[in-house]
Structure formats: structure tokens, C-alpha cells
Motif scaffolding. Structure first.
Motif, mmCIF file in Angstrom:
data_model
loop_
_atom_site.group_PDB
_atom_site.id
_atom_site.type_symbol
_atom_site.label_atom_id
_atom_site.label_comp_id
_atom_site.label_asym_id
_atom_site.label_seq_id
_atom_site.Cartn_x
_atom_site.Cartn_y
_atom_site.Cartn_z
ATOM 1 N N GLY A 157 -14.071 10.945 41.512
ATOM 2 C CA GLY A 157 -12.492 11.337 41.099
ATOM 3 C C GLY A 157 -12.063 10.270 40.131
ATOM 4 N N ALA A 158 -12.282 8.952 40.161
ATOM 5 C CA ALA A 158 -11.890 7.922 39.469
ATOM 6 C C ALA A 158 -12.686 8.031 38.121
ATOM 7 C CB ALA A 158 -12.041 6.554 40.028
ATOM 8 N N LEU A 159 -14.023 8.435 38.221
ATOM 9 C CA LEU A 159 -14.850 8.577 36.914
ATOM 10 C C LEU A 159 -14.244 9.727 36.169
ATOM 11 C CD1 LEU A 159 -17.634 8.043 35.374
ATOM 12 C CD2 LEU A 159 -18.893 9.465 36.976
ATOM 13 N N VAL A 160 -14.168 10.596 36.940
ATOM 14 C CA VAL A 160 -13.548 11.962 36.309
ATOM 15 C C VAL A 160 -12.305 11.645 35.300
ATOM 16 C CG1 VAL A 160 -12.330 14.280 36.398
ATOM 17 C CG2 VAL A 160 -14.786 13.994 37.640
ATOM 18 N N PHE A 161 -11.339 10.891 35.901
ATOM 19 C CA PHE A 161 -9.862 10.540 35.552
ATOM 20 C C PHE A 161 -10.248 9.379 34.037
ATOM 21 C CE2 PHE A 161 -6.866 7.344 35.487
ATOM 22 C CZ PHE A 161 -5.947 8.009 35.060
ATOM 23 N N VAL A 162 -11.302 8.863 34.415
ATOM 24 C CA VAL A 162 -11.345 7.828 33.267
ATOM 25 C C VAL A 162 -12.059 8.600 32.055
ATOM 26 C CG1 VAL A 162 -13.334 5.881 32.631
ATOM 27 C CG2 VAL A 162 -11.778 5.719 34.784
ATOM 28 N N LEU A 163 -13.089 9.528 32.311
ATOM 29 C CA LEU A 163 -13.670 10.236 31.263
ATOM 30 C C LEU A 163 -12.670 11.074 30.417
ATOM 31 C CD1 LEU A 163 -17.041 11.211 33.079
ATOM 32 C CD2 LEU A 163 -16.751 9.331 31.174
ATOM 33 N N LEU A 164 -11.814 11.597 31.239
ATOM 34 C CA LEU A 164 -10.858 12.444 30.484
ATOM 35 C C LEU A 164 -9.945 11.779 29.960
ATOM 36 C CD1 LEU A 164 -9.663 14.839 33.833
ATOM 37 C CD2 LEU A 164 -10.878 15.442 31.663
ATOM 38 N N ARG A 165 -9.465 10.390 30.330
ATOM 39 C CA ARG A 165 -8.550 9.733 29.564
ATOM 40 C C ARG A 165 -9.416 9.159 28.324
ATOM 41 N NH1 ARG A 165 -4.269 6.350 32.053
ATOM 42 N NH2 ARG A 165 -4.717 4.858 30.291
ATOM 43 N N GLU A 166 -10.535 9.090 28.398
ATOM 44 C CA GLU A 166 -11.379 8.404 27.295
ATOM 45 C C GLU A 166 -11.805 9.638 26.034
ATOM 46 O OE1 GLU A 166 -15.330 5.923 25.968
ATOM 47 O OE2 GLU A 166 -14.684 6.007 28.106
ATOM 48 N N TRP A 167 -11.982 10.637 26.728
ATOM 49 C CA TRP A 167 -12.472 11.787 25.669
ATOM 50 C C TRP A 167 -11.430 12.780 25.362
ATOM 51 C CZ3 TRP A 167 -16.524 10.501 23.211
ATOM 52 C CH2 TRP A 167 -17.420 9.398 23.624
ATOM 53 N N MET A 168 -10.608 13.058 26.136
ATOM 54 C CA MET A 168 -9.464 14.107 26.024
ATOM 55 C C MET A 168 -8.228 13.812 25.575
ATOM 56 S SD MET A 168 -11.355 16.790 26.763
ATOM 57 C CE MET A 168 -10.030 17.950 27.093
ATOM 58 N N PRO A 169 -7.249 14.567 24.815
ATOM 59 C CA PRO A 169 -6.001 14.163 24.484
ATOM 60 C C PRO A 169 -5.111 13.791 25.811
ATOM 61 C CG PRO A 169 -6.688 16.305 23.500
ATOM 62 C CD PRO A 169 -7.700 15.953 24.218
ATOM 63 N N PRO A 170 -4.196 12.612 25.353
ATOM 64 C CA PRO A 170 -3.313 12.182 26.552
ATOM 65 C C PRO A 170 -2.631 13.338 27.249
ATOM 66 C CG PRO A 170 -3.172 10.923 24.640
ATOM 67 C CD PRO A 170 -3.726 12.061 24.169
ATOM 68 N N SER A 171 -2.785 13.431 28.359
ATOM 69 C CA SER A 171 -2.094 14.232 29.398
ATOM 70 C C SER A 171 -1.872 13.764 30.621
ATOM 71 C CB SER A 171 -2.924 15.588 29.439
ATOM 72 O OG SER A 171 -2.549 16.382 30.353
ATOM 73 N N GLU A 172 -0.592 13.933 31.313
ATOM 74 C CA GLU A 172 -0.306 13.845 32.679
ATOM 75 C C GLU A 172 -1.409 14.500 33.514
ATOM 76 O OE1 GLU A 172 2.572 12.009 33.716
ATOM 77 O OE2 GLU A 172 2.362 11.122 31.741
ATOM 78 N N SER A 173 -2.046 15.615 33.224
ATOM 79 C CA SER A 173 -2.748 16.252 34.428
ATOM 80 C C SER A 173 -4.059 15.632 34.514
ATOM 81 C CB SER A 173 -3.076 17.750 33.531
ATOM 82 O OG SER A 173 -3.963 17.557 32.309
ATOM 83 N N HIS A 174 -4.538 14.559 33.960
ATOM 84 C CA HIS A 174 -5.857 13.848 34.173
ATOM 85 C C HIS A 174 -5.608 13.234 35.474
ATOM 86 C CE1 HIS A 174 -6.157 13.282 29.309
ATOM 87 N NE2 HIS A 174 -6.525 14.463 29.839
ATOM 88 N N ARG A 175 -4.335 12.617 35.509
ATOM 89 C CA ARG A 175 -4.363 11.931 37.079
ATOM 90 C C ARG A 175 -4.560 12.689 38.027
ATOM 91 N NH1 ARG A 175 1.271 10.984 35.752
ATOM 92 N NH2 ARG A 175 0.589 8.908 34.848
ATOM 93 N N TYR A 176 -3.868 13.957 38.064
ATOM 94 C CA TYR A 176 -3.618 15.105 39.058
ATOM 95 C C TYR A 176 -5.178 15.871 39.191
ATOM 96 C CZ TYR A 176 1.246 14.331 38.414
ATOM 97 O OH TYR A 176 2.318 13.553 38.559
ATOM 98 N N ILE A 177 -6.011 15.891 38.081
ATOM 99 C CA ILE A 177 -7.403 16.173 38.390
ATOM 100 C C ILE A 177 -8.209 15.488 39.063
ATOM 101 C CG2 ILE A 177 -9.522 16.948 36.811
ATOM 102 C CD1 ILE A 177 -7.496 17.646 34.492
ATOM 103 N N GLY A 178 -7.801 14.175 38.514
ATOM 104 C CA GLY A 178 -8.862 13.076 39.404
ATOM 105 C C GLY A 178 -8.520 13.168 40.908
ATOM 106 N N MET A 179 -6.963 13.215 41.345
ATOM 107 C CA MET A 179 -6.872 13.052 42.601
ATOM 108 C C MET A 179 -7.383 14.563 43.243
ATOM 109 S SD MET A 179 -2.703 12.112 42.407
ATOM 110 C CE MET A 179 -2.333 10.428 41.835
ATOM 111 N N GLY A 180 -6.943 15.711 42.622
ATOM 112 C CA GLY A 180 -7.985 16.669 43.209
ATOM 113 C C GLY A 180 -9.367 16.697 43.370
#
Length: 204
Positions: A157-180
Motif C-alpha cells: 500500500g505504501a509503495l502504491v501511494f508513493v508511486l501515485l504521488r510521484e507519477w500522477m497529478p496531486p490528489s487527495e485520493s492517493h492516500r485513500y487508494i494506498g489505505m485501501g
């Protein structure tokens, strides 16, 4: 990170500590100590590694009050209502998911490299539980081969979160995807007994 997520994570982890105290003949004081250590232990180690001063629960004592309130309420509740053992596993899975991403996001906020942020996310998620189990004089869940995916779920989950933060536009949804991701992996592992291979030497 919205404050309510951190407060909720602290409350959930305090609840897991109270449920884990069943059968250990602890009084209210012992249960409260166990709950506080579980609720803030992982975050304390994370802050020490990041050089954060003062520690999060010293800067904002409300975290302690939330943990204390959740612990006392659960202590009273279980005296009147029997909660199945599965409740502990599910509550722990929620705490794992919340704290795993809370720790990762805070590490990134302090400009830690991605791999370091992931590691500190794992520490935040599992260290409180390790301290809880040590105080209960048991082998921590994270080190038990028979326990389904645990720290591995936080890593994913943390890896997915970090990759989303790095490669995708900023979004509040990234943290919830990682938690999910963490929560789904942990619950799926509990349901279908998903585990990492167990170490066995050639002579075993």
C-alpha cells in the motif's frame, strides 16, 4: 493528512490493545498503558527517525486523550459484551492501513526518499503492535509465520501511494487508494490464508 484520520487510527489501535489484553489478567492501569503504547509507539519511532521535535503526541496531546478515551470505553464495553476474536483482527487491519499511509505521508512531507518513506510507513503501522505484543509477553504478530500478510500489506500500500504521488497529478485520493490496498490485502490474506514462504534451511 486530515487530522480525523490520525485520530481515528490512534483510537483503533488503542481498541486493538484492549482487545488483545483479554486473558492477560491486566487491571485498568495496565490496559491503558498497553493502549497508549500501541497507539503512539509506531509514530514515536517514526518521528525519532525523522528528527521531529517535539514528538507528535507531545505537540498535540489530543492524541493521548483520544487513545485514552477509546481504551476506557472499550474496557467498559467488553465487561458487558463479548466480542469475537475476529473483531481484533479486523480492527487491527484498519489500524494497519491507516497508520501505514499516515507514516508514509509524514515521511514524504519531511522530504524522505521514497524507499525511506515506505520503510517508515511500515514502522508506523507495525511497531505499535510489536510493542503491544512484547508487553503481553508474546511473539509479535509481524514475526509469526502463521499470521497472514501483515507488514507486506503495508509495504504494498505504501509503495502504491508513493508511486501515485510521484507519477500522477496531486490528489487527495492517493492516500485513500494506498489505505485501501493495505486493508484489502490484509483482509484477503485473513480470508484466504495468504502468507509469505517460511524460511527453511536445507537440513530441515
Amino acid at each position: 493528512m486530515p487530522p480525523w484520520i490520525e485520530y481515528f487510527a490512534v483510537a483503533v489501535c488503542a481498541i486493538t490493545a484492549v482487545l488483545a489484553a483479554e486473558g492477560k489478567c491486566m487491571d485498568l492501569f495496565g490496559v491503558i498503558v498497553l493502549a497508549l503504547v500501541t497507539a503512539v509507539g509506531g509514530g514515536t519511532i517514526r518521528d525519532l527517525c525523522l528528527g521531529v521535535r517535539p514528538l507528535f503526541w507531545i505537540a498535540q496531546p489530543m492524541y493521548l486523550w483520544v487513545a485514552l478515551g477509546a481504551a476506557v470505553a472499550t474496557f467498559v464495553l467488553v465487561r458487558f459484551v463479548h466480542l469475537p476474536a475476529r473483531v481484533l483482527d479486523i480492527a487491527d487491519a484498519f489500524g494497519l492501513a491507516l497508520f501505514g499511509i499516515v507514516g508514509t505521508e509524514k515521511a514524504l512531507a519531511y522530504e524522505a526518499p521514497g524507499i525511506v518513506a515506505i520503510l517508515l510507513g511500515i514502522v508506523t503501522g507495525v511497531a505499535g503492535g510489536i510493542l503491544r505484543d512484547v508487553l503481553r509477553r508474546e511473539i509479535p504478530w509481524v514475526f509469526q509465520a502463521e499470521v497472514d500478510l501483515y507488514a507486506t500489506a503495508v509495504f504494498a500500500g505504501a509503495l502504491v501511494f508513493v508511486l501515485l504521488r510521484e507519477w500522477m497529478p496531486p490528489s487527495e485520493s492517493h492516500r485513500y487508494i494506498g489505505m485501501g490496498v493495505i486493508l484489502i490485502l490484509r483482509l484477503a490474506a485473513m480470508r484466504w490464508k495468504l502468507r509469505l514462504p517460511t524460511y527453511r534451511g536445507r537440513g530441515v
